[in-house]
Design a protein around this motif. Sequence first.
Motif, short mmCIF file in Angstrom:
data_model
loop_
_atom_site.label_atom_id
_atom_site.label_comp_id
_atom_site.label_asym_id
_atom_site.label_seq_id
_atom_site.Cartn_x
_atom_site.Cartn_y
_atom_site.Cartn_z
N SER A 1 5.13 3.19 -4.05
CA SER A 1 4.73 3.91 -5.27
C SER A 1 5.76 3.67 -6.36
CB SER A 1 4.62 5.41 -5.01
OG SER A 1 3.55 5.67 -4.13
N ASP B 1 0.81 -1.22 0.00
CA ASP B 1 0.00 0.00 0.00
C ASP B 1 0.84 1.27 0.00
OD1 ASP B 1 -2.32 -1.43 -0.12
OD2 ASP B 1 -2.85 -1.15 2.01
N TYR C 1 5.64 6.05 -12.88
CA TYR C 1 4.90 5.60 -14.06
C TYR C 1 4.60 6.82 -14.92
CZ TYR C 1 1.34 3.05 -16.73
OH TYR C 1 0.61 2.46 -17.73
N TRP D 1 -0.50 -3.93 -15.80
CA TRP D 1 -1.34 -3.84 -16.99
C TRP D 1 -0.51 -3.40 -18.19
CZ3 TRP D 1 -3.92 -1.36 -12.56
CH2 TRP D 1 -4.79 -2.26 -11.93
N ASN E 1 -1.01 -0.57 -6.80
CA ASN E 1 -2.32 -1.14 -7.11
C ASN E 1 -3.05 -0.36 -8.21
OD1 ASN E 1 -3.03 1.11 -5.66
ND2 ASN E 1 -4.13 0.00 -4.06
N GLN E 2 -2.50 0.78 -8.66
CA GLN E 2 -3.10 1.52 -9.76
C GLN E 2 -2.44 1.22 -11.10
OE1 GLN E 2 -3.45 5.70 -8.94
NE2 GLN E 2 -4.50 5.35 -7.00
N VAL E 3 -1.31 0.51 -11.08
CA VAL E 3 -0.64 0.15 -12.33
C VAL E 3 -0.58 -1.36 -12.55
CG1 VAL E 3 0.78 2.24 -12.41
CG2 VAL E 3 1.68 0.20 -11.30
N THR F 1 3.01 6.70 -8.66
CA THR F 1 1.69 6.08 -8.66
C THR F 1 1.71 4.83 -7.77
OG1 THR F 1 1.54 6.75 -10.98
CG2 THR F 1 -0.13 5.22 -10.20
N PRO F 2 0.69 4.64 -6.92
CA PRO F 2 0.63 3.42 -6.11
C PRO F 2 0.62 2.17 -7.00
CG PRO F 2 -0.99 5.01 -5.36
CD PRO F 2 -0.43 5.54 -6.64
#
Length: 184
Positions: free
Chosen positions: A40, A37, A43, A69, A51-53, A48-49
């Motif tokens: 970061s 969590d 990106y 992704w 879990n967002q990439v 960016t954390p």
Amino acid sequence: MREQLIPYNEKMEKTISVLASDYASIRAGRANPGVLDRVSVEYYGAMTPINQVAAVSVSEARILVIQPWDRSCLKSIEKAINASDIGIPPQNDGVCIRLVFPPLTEERRKDLCKTVSKHAEEAKVNVRNHRRDANDFCKKQLKDKLITEDDLKDLEKDIQKLTDDFVAKIDKMAAEKEKEIMEI
């Protein structure tokens, strides 16, 4: 009159949620996506954390799989994990990254329990500070003649009960986390 205490109740709730997130980030020998969590990744020039990439999932009890992704950010994710304080070397296979959590030693378990206790004590101090602020607010209300001395006594009792309830929640959370750490 009790509605005056709502902001302090919300502040104490926030302390509990911060403690819960702190406990989620403590790795207890089994794979837990919560340990990432606070990590970061750079990106496209922005931090960016993870879990967002990427999709973060638990494939086995002690293996965490990070599937980005966009495969071009695999190296960035690996670099961010190495730079973090997780203490687990990432394994990059070109498609995803695996984090294999080693079993905990007895010494490491005791250290983690000390960390849990430290976080709990910090949370209790925070709750007590909110109690002090609430009491100061009530005393100011009395000084400004907005409430009576009887109202002040009642409010102070309510504030103390609220504080005791939150301290009990913190103790319970700490005991559960210590039990989880020692059982694994």
